[in-house]
Scaffold this motif. Structure first.
Motif, PDB file in Angstrom:
ATOM      1  N   ALA A 202       0.869  -1.358   0.203  1.00  0.00           N
ATOM      2  CA  ALA A 202      -0.063  -0.097   0.182  1.00  0.00           C
ATOM      3  C   ALA A 202       0.895   1.233  -0.121  1.00  0.00           C
ATOM      4  CB  ALA A 202      -0.998   0.067   1.215  1.00  0.00           C
ATOM      5  N   MET A 203       2.071   1.184   0.637  1.00  0.00           N
ATOM      6  CA  MET A 203       2.898   2.444   0.672  1.00  0.00           C
ATOM      7  C   MET A 203       3.367   2.738  -0.711  1.00  0.00           C
ATOM      8  SD  MET A 203       5.228   1.485   3.985  1.00  0.00           S
ATOM      9  CE  MET A 203       4.475   0.915   5.527  1.00  0.00           C
ATOM     10  N   ASN A 204       3.612   1.790  -1.726  1.00  0.00           N
ATOM     11  CA  ASN A 204       4.056   2.213  -3.158  1.00  0.00           C
ATOM     12  C   ASN A 204       5.608   2.378  -2.895  1.00  0.00           C
ATOM     13  OD1 ASN A 204       3.346   1.607  -5.837  1.00  0.00           O
ATOM     14  ND2 ASN A 204       3.051   3.828  -5.983  1.00  0.00           N
ATOM     15  N   LEU A 205       6.084   1.883  -1.927  1.00  0.00           N
ATOM     16  CA  LEU A 205       7.709   2.340  -1.808  1.00  0.00           C
ATOM     17  C   LEU A 205       8.695   1.415  -1.966  1.00  0.00           C
ATOM     18  CD1 LEU A 205       7.419   5.183   0.867  1.00  0.00           C
ATOM     19  CD2 LEU A 205       7.570   5.432  -1.597  1.00  0.00           C
ATOM     20  N   ILE A 206       8.157   0.235  -1.770  1.00  0.00           N
ATOM     21  CA  ILE A 206       8.912  -1.180  -1.542  1.00  0.00           C
ATOM     22  C   ILE A 206       8.453  -2.059  -2.871  1.00  0.00           C
ATOM     23  CG2 ILE A 206       9.441  -3.059  -0.115  1.00  0.00           C
ATOM     24  CD1 ILE A 206      10.276  -0.516   0.963  1.00  0.00           C
ATOM     25  N   ASP A 207       9.427  -2.337  -3.542  1.00  0.00           N
ATOM     26  CA  ASP A 207       9.460  -3.379  -4.714  1.00  0.00           C
ATOM     27  C   ASP A 207       9.739  -4.805  -4.462  1.00  0.00           C
ATOM     28  OD1 ASP A 207       9.690  -1.369  -6.787  1.00  0.00           O
ATOM     29  OD2 ASP A 207      11.807  -0.896  -6.030  1.00  0.00           O
ATOM     30  N   ASP A 208      10.504  -5.263  -3.204  1.00  0.00           N
ATOM     31  CA  ASP A 208      10.621  -6.580  -2.947  1.00  0.00           C
ATOM     32  C   ASP A 208      10.089  -6.833  -1.498  1.00  0.00           C
ATOM     33  OD1 ASP A 208      11.471  -6.770  -5.520  1.00  0.00           O
ATOM     34  OD2 ASP A 208      13.618  -7.168  -5.024  1.00  0.00           O
ATOM     35  N   ILE A 209       9.523  -7.809  -1.128  1.00  0.00           N
ATOM     36  CA  ILE A 209       9.068  -8.130   0.416  1.00  0.00           C
ATOM     37  C   ILE A 209       9.775  -9.355   0.559  1.00  0.00           C
ATOM     38  CG2 ILE A 209       7.192  -8.686   1.598  1.00  0.00           C
ATOM     39  CD1 ILE A 209       5.558  -6.894  -0.209  1.00  0.00           C
ATOM     40  N   ILE A 210      10.521  -9.436   1.672  1.00  0.00           N
ATOM     41  CA  ILE A 210      11.426 -10.721   1.921  1.00  0.00           C
ATOM     42  C   ILE A 210      11.115 -11.183   3.415  1.00  0.00           C
ATOM     43  CG2 ILE A 210      13.780 -11.564   2.009  1.00  0.00           C
ATOM     44  CD1 ILE A 210      14.654  -9.280   0.654  1.00  0.00           C
ATOM     45  N   ILE A 211      10.836 -12.346   3.469  1.00  0.00           N
ATOM     46  CA  ILE A 211      10.684 -12.874   4.921  1.00  0.00           C
ATOM     47  C   ILE A 211      11.836 -13.044   5.554  1.00  0.00           C
ATOM     48  CG2 ILE A 211       9.591 -14.895   6.277  1.00  0.00           C
ATOM     49  CD1 ILE A 211       7.948 -15.773   3.553  1.00  0.00           C
ATOM     50  N   ALA A 212      11.944 -12.401   6.836  1.00  0.00           N
ATOM     51  CA  ALA A 212      13.226 -12.266   7.341  1.00  0.00           C
ATOM     52  C   ALA A 212      13.811 -13.438   8.210  1.00  0.00           C
ATOM     53  CB  ALA A 212      13.272 -11.130   8.013  1.00  0.00           C
ATOM     54  N   ASN A 213      12.942 -14.225   8.498  1.00  0.00           N
ATOM     55  CA  ASN A 213      13.410 -15.558   9.678  1.00  0.00           C
ATOM     56  C   ASN A 213      12.841 -16.639   8.826  1.00  0.00           C
ATOM     57  OD1 ASN A 213      10.677 -14.480   9.990  1.00  0.00           O
ATOM     58  ND2 ASN A 213      10.672 -14.621  11.978  1.00  0.00           N
ATOM     59  N   ALA A 214      13.557 -17.939   9.519  1.00  0.00           N
ATOM     60  CA  ALA A 214      13.141 -19.114   8.720  1.00  0.00           C
ATOM     61  C   ALA A 214      12.734 -20.132  10.018  1.00  0.00           C
ATOM     62  CB  ALA A 214      14.598 -19.646   8.141  1.00  0.00           C
ATOM     63  N   TYR A 215      11.700 -20.729   9.690  1.00  0.00           N
ATOM     64  CA  TYR A 215      11.392 -21.041   8.364  1.00  0.00           C
ATOM     65  C   TYR A 215       9.839 -20.836   8.392  1.00  0.00           C
ATOM     66  CZ  TYR A 215      15.365 -24.001   7.880  1.00  0.00           C
ATOM     67  OH  TYR A 215      16.575 -24.610   7.800  1.00  0.00           O
ATOM     68  N   ALA A 216       9.510 -19.880   7.269  1.00  0.00           N
ATOM     69  CA  ALA A 216       7.963 -19.438   7.407  1.00  0.00           C
ATOM     70  C   ALA A 216       7.136 -20.897   7.034  1.00  0.00           C
ATOM     71  CB  ALA A 216       7.772 -18.525   6.241  1.00  0.00           C
ATOM     72  N   SER A 217       5.915 -20.743   7.203  1.00  0.00           N
ATOM     73  CA  SER A 217       5.086 -22.212   7.082  1.00  0.00           C
ATOM     74  C   SER A 217       4.691 -22.140   5.543  1.00  0.00           C
ATOM     75  CB  SER A 217       3.692 -21.905   8.187  1.00  0.00           C
ATOM     76  OG  SER A 217       3.017 -21.057   8.168  1.00  0.00           O
ATOM     77  N   GLU A 218       4.180 -23.159   5.206  1.00  0.00           N
ATOM     78  CA  GLU A 218       3.618 -23.282   3.817  1.00  0.00           C
ATOM     79  C   GLU A 218       2.525 -22.419   3.878  1.00  0.00           C
ATOM     80  OE1 GLU A 218       2.261 -26.433   0.412  1.00  0.00           O
ATOM     81  OE2 GLU A 218       2.868 -27.013   2.451  1.00  0.00           O
ATOM     82  N   GLU A 219       1.566 -22.257   4.802  1.00  0.00           N
ATOM     83  CA  GLU A 219       0.136 -21.185   4.731  1.00  0.00           C
ATOM     84  C   GLU A 219       0.650 -19.996   4.762  1.00  0.00           C
ATOM     85  OE1 GLU A 219       0.948 -23.774   7.187  1.00  0.00           O
ATOM     86  OE2 GLU A 219      -0.525 -25.141   6.584  1.00  0.00           O
ATOM     87  N   GLU A 220       1.756 -19.562   5.204  1.00  0.00           N
ATOM     88  CA  GLU A 220       2.309 -18.163   5.098  1.00  0.00           C
ATOM     89  C   GLU A 220       2.866 -18.097   3.705  1.00  0.00           C
ATOM     90  OE1 GLU A 220       3.741 -16.770   9.569  1.00  0.00           O
ATOM     91  OE2 GLU A 220       5.072 -17.980   8.424  1.00  0.00           O
ATOM     92  N   LEU A 221       3.579 -18.777   3.185  1.00  0.00           N
ATOM     93  CA  LEU A 221       4.190 -18.715   1.956  1.00  0.00           C
ATOM     94  C   LEU A 221       2.981 -18.628   0.656  1.00  0.00           C
ATOM     95  CD1 LEU A 221       7.065 -21.334   1.834  1.00  0.00           C
ATOM     96  CD2 LEU A 221       7.111 -18.959   2.150  1.00  0.00           C
ATOM     97  N   LYS A 222       1.930 -19.463   1.023  1.00  0.00           N
ATOM     98  CA  LYS A 222       0.833 -19.513   0.102  1.00  0.00           C
ATOM     99  C   LYS A 222       0.167 -18.091   0.338  1.00  0.00           C
ATOM    100  CE  LYS A 222      -3.050 -22.123  -0.944  1.00  0.00           C
ATOM    101  NZ  LYS A 222      -4.089 -23.511  -0.679  1.00  0.00           N
ATOM    102  N   ALA A 223      -0.051 -17.615   1.593  1.00  0.00           N
ATOM    103  CA  ALA A 223      -0.916 -16.402   1.601  1.00  0.00           C
ATOM    104  C   ALA A 223      -0.180 -15.268   1.229  1.00  0.00           C
ATOM    105  CB  ALA A 223      -0.874 -16.182   3.008  1.00  0.00           C
ATOM    106  N   LEU A 224       1.162 -15.201   1.109  1.00  0.00           N
ATOM    107  CA  LEU A 224       1.982 -14.143   0.476  1.00  0.00           C
ATOM    108  C   LEU A 224       1.816 -14.421  -1.216  1.00  0.00           C
ATOM    109  CD1 LEU A 224       5.181 -13.548   2.340  1.00  0.00           C
ATOM    110  CD2 LEU A 224       2.956 -12.217   2.412  1.00  0.00           C
ATOM    111  N   SER A 225       1.687 -15.402  -1.380  1.00  0.00           N
ATOM    112  CA  SER A 225       1.766 -15.734  -2.950  1.00  0.00           C
ATOM    113  C   SER A 225       0.480 -15.461  -3.643  1.00  0.00           C
ATOM    114  CB  SER A 225       2.156 -17.216  -3.258  1.00  0.00           C
ATOM    115  OG  SER A 225       0.885 -17.967  -2.976  1.00  0.00           O
TER     116      SER A 225
END
Length: 364
Positions: A214-237
């Motif tokens: 929404a800010m329209n200032l960030i091109d790439d969004i990176i998950i900083a910690n490991a390991y994100a769950s499959e549900e989280e990966l799917k939600a972002l995708s």
């Protein structure tokens, strides 16, 4: 672009490879990792583990950025004038966690390895202008914010906005980190979540990402910690990374036509804005001749309500509004068809004149 972070300790090698494969399945195209804080005598072990993980990520055509600082160059006896070592590890770029003098950074952008140079954009200095003064290859420079393992140390919102705007206006591709609520480790011994913005630390990961979008200032969004769950990966995708996509909860008696008008169309705010509502008026050209009878016409509409002009609303029939300030609906000209989910309502403030947005249905 979406990305993950990996910290491929030897005992977690297979888990890291499985994580990379899962992220690739959901369309993630960036990997962040680092060579910071290598214990004396364990350099080769760390490098070997990293190389295996990086080469695996490259098989999925992922970009891989290695986080470094000047001390790493000394520890590994690598010259900043020859980055072949990192290229041979499989990296597509290096990130400088701390700085040289500007001239060295500019020289790095001309290194024959072709690696990108990622600069730290969580600072309000003239660092990038200093690099630019030395005539770098600007095509090879990208930027990324820091992340913060300690609670209450992440960036303040206003400061984040100031830094992000500055680098975005300089034409730099930008990135920031979000926090997985399922992950349990990062590059350091202690971590209480990993994120760039402190206000994101305890939010669902998709809400954090929506905020950055929404800010329209960030091109790439990176998950900083490991390991994100499959549900989280799917939600972002499943998120639209090009525009705000509001999660909405439909009223129980909302019709299929009303849902279609909201979900199946591109919406944008009018340029002549007001304090009371966001007006998506283009859709009425398509649906103005449809039958839209009165339905759930509350006498007072409130912040976050989504309304649709009905048959009694003349030339405004078919117009969609997002309510910003409570106002009367005593003439019953507007059907209240849905409400923006509570954890998405703060995104309303980012809809400016001509801002594009969409809706998607969620359960209450």
């Amino acid at each position: 672009m979406l990305g993950i972070s990996i910290y491929p300790y030897k005992e977690q090698q297979q888990e890291t490879l499985d994580y990379i494969k899962l992220a690739a399945k959901y369309g993630f195209k960036r990997v962040f990792t680092n060579l910071l804080m290598i214990d004396e005598g364990k350099e080769q072990e760390v490098i070997t583990s990293l190389k295996i993980a990086i080469e695996y990520a490259r098989k999925f055509d992922m970009e891989v950025i290695l986080d470094l600082n000047p001390a790493v160059f000394d520890q590994l006896k690598i010259s900043y004038q020859d980055l072949t070592f990192f290229k041979e590890m499989g990296a597509t770029g290096i990130r400088l966690d701390s700085t040289f003098d500007g001239l060295i950074e500019s020289l790095i952008t001309f290194d024959t390895s072709g690696l990108d140079l990622e600069v730290n954009i969580s600072n309000d200095t003239y660092y990038l202008e200093n690099i630019f003064a030395y005539q770098p290859n600007k095509k090879r420079i990208i930027g990324c914010h820091n992340f913060y393992p300690q609670r209450f140390t992440g960036l303040d919102y206003e400061y984040f906005m100031k830094c992000s705007k500055k680098y975005k206006q300089l034409g730099i591709r930008t990135a920031a980190f979000v926090n997985s609520q399922a992950a349990d480790h990062g590059p350091h011994i202690y971590t209480d979540g990993l994120c760039t913005l402190e206000m994101h630390r305890d939010l669902p990961i998709e809400v954090q990402a929506k905020h950055l979008i929404a800010m329209n200032l960030i091109d790439d969004i990176i998950i900083a910690n490991a390991y994100a769950s499959e549900e989280e990966l799917k939600a972002l995708s499943n998120l639209s990374t090009e525009q705000v996509e509001f999660d909405v909860i439909f009223a129980p008696n909302t019709t299929e036509l009303e849902k279609e008008i909201l979900l199946a169309n591109q919406h944008f705010n009018r340029g002549d804005i007001n304090s009371y509502s966001i007006r998506s008026t283009f859709v009425k050209l398509k649906y103005g001749k449809y039958d839209i009878p009165e339905n759930n016409t509350k006498e007072l509409v409130n912040f976050g309500d989504i309304t649709l002009g009905n048959n009694s609303f003349g030339q405004y029939k078919g117009e969609v509004n997002i309510v910003k300030k409570s106002m009367p609906n005593t003439k019953q000209e507007k059907n209240v068809i849905a409400k923006i989910a509570s954890n998405n309502q703060f995104l309303i403030q980012y809809i400016e004149p001509w801002t594009k947005f969409k809706f998607r249905e969620v359960e209450e």
